[in-house]
Design an enzyme around this catalytic site. Structure first.
Site, PDB file in Angstrom:
ATOM      1  CG  ASN A 125      14.288   1.594 -14.039  1.00 14.71           C
ATOM      2  OD1 ASN A 125      14.079   2.785 -14.228  1.00 14.71           O
ATOM      3  ND2 ASN A 125      13.326   0.772 -13.706  1.00 14.71           N
ATOM      4  CE  LYS A 138       9.669   1.655 -14.759  1.00 14.59           C
ATOM      5  NZ  LYS A 138       9.214   1.296 -13.512  1.00 14.59           N
ATOM      6  CB  ALA A 175      -0.950  -0.025   1.194  1.00 13.62           C
ATOM      7  CG  ASN A 182      10.721  -0.131 -10.037  1.00 15.07           C
ATOM      8  OD1 ASN A 182      10.074   0.186 -11.035  1.00 15.07           O
ATOM      9  ND2 ASN A 182      11.018   0.723  -9.068  1.00 15.07           N
ATOM     10  CG  ASN A 207      16.679   3.526 -11.173  1.00 17.29           C
ATOM     11  OD1 ASN A 207      16.436   4.379 -12.018  1.00 17.29           O
ATOM     12  ND2 ASN A 207      15.730   2.858 -10.571  1.00 17.29           N
ATOM     13  N   GLY A 256       0.320   1.442  -5.112  1.00 17.13           N
ATOM     14  CA  GLY A 256      -0.728   0.546  -4.604  1.00 17.13           C
ATOM     15  C   GLY A 256      -1.979   1.321  -4.226  1.00 17.13           C
TER      16      GLY A 256
END
Ligand code: PAF
Length: 300
Positions: free
Chosen positions: A187, A183, A13, A104, A191, A17
């Site tokens: 990343n 993606k 959550a 991810n 990242n 989420g």
């Protein structure tokens, strides 16, 4: 064909989420948050702020101790939590439960299917921008596109029509592996560099030392991508990375945020996955290897 509206349980959550759980509930589905073991199972108020609107919705919750039956599970946890989080509710999952991974990195669908071959696993990727203001209170900062698919499945399952009503735009992507790899490749460049240099995405273009590192890494990631069968993604990688850097110049990448808050990073599922694929194809990826080691052994 799906009868009635599916009941989605949402594991994780955080910002994404909460965004999807609220959107599904507002579209007329049932959406329930799965909380950690031992949490009181009270409804929680999920607040989504976008522009000058504030949308508040009460969502029911369950914990792994409940006797709920889960037929549709949306997983939006951090990559490193997926396996244990799904194992924690495994006893509640229906046979052939639909599990949609919106996380991810790569490699998790395969891991889940190894653990539980009966699951009906879908993968998704989104460019929706959302961040947490407080628990279950998020800002929907930028609208994006959600792509969902399952390897080898050309047409969507019955539940997907409801997703298209709830989330716009939401696209069924029969080539989801390409979207996920694209993606991952982006990343793998942005990242680790932003996390190590503790910089915003835009600095990867504006600081010449970092821009050179981006070029070197793009070459390496493109070589692995080509060997893995993603030639078109490899060819356009430098342009794609530049466009993402320009479009998210003010952002702190998710990995930088993890490092700054002292959380584990998702490096094993991003650069770590790239390195596994590189090894399968006997391709050296020394820059990615070194970045992964430096991220893993960084001083916090
Ligand atoms: O992980 C992230 O932060 C994002 O995927 C991206 C594209 C690198 C932008 O910050």
């Amino acid at each position: 064909m799906m009868m009635g509206k599916p009941h989605w349980h949402v594991l994780g959550a955080g910002a994404i989420g909460c965004l999807y759980a609220q959107a599904l509930q507002r579209s007329g589905c049932r959406a329930t948050l799965v909380m950690r073991s031992g949490t009181p199972a009270h409804p929680v108020s999920v607040i989504v702020q976008e522009d000058d609107r504030r949308l508040e919705q009460q969502l029911p919750t369950i914990t792994p101790e409940s006797d709920a039956a889960i037929s549709h599970l949306l997983v939006t946890t951090k990559a490193y939590d997926v396996r244990a989080a799904v194992a924690g509710v495994a006893h509640l999952l229906a046979d052939r439960c639909a599990v949609l991974l919106l996380v991810n990195g790569l490699g998790l669908a395969e891991q889940l299917l190894q653990d539980r071959p009966g699951l009906d696993v879908y993968c998704g990727t989104t460019t929706e921008g959302a961040y947490t203001i407080a628990a279950h209170h998020i800002r929907h900062a930028g609208r994006g596109e959600t792509r969902i698919g399952q390897a080898g499945l050309a047409t969507p399952p019955g539940w997907f029509a409801q997703w298209q009503r709830a989330i716009t735009p939401c696209v069924w992507d029969p080539q989801i592996a390409d979207a996920l790899w694209s993606k991952l490749a982006v990343n793998c460049v942005i990242n680790p560099l932003t996390a190590l240099h503790r910089c915003r995405n835009g600095e990867l273009a504006s600081r010449s030392v970092l821009a050179r590192e981006v070029d070197t890494l793009c070459d390496e990631v493109a070589r692995v991508s080509r060997a893995a069968g993603y030639a078109a993604i490899a060819d356009s990688l430098p342009a794609t990375v530049s466009a993402v850097i320009a479009g998210t110049a003010d952002n702190r990448s998710s990995m930088l945020q993890d490092v700054e808050s002292g959380r584990p990073t998702e490096i094993d599922y991003i650069t770590g996955h790239l390195l596994k694929v590189a090894a399968q194809h006997h391709i050296a990826a020394p820059h990615s290897q070194s970045l992964m080691e430096r991220i893993k052994h960084r001083a916090t």
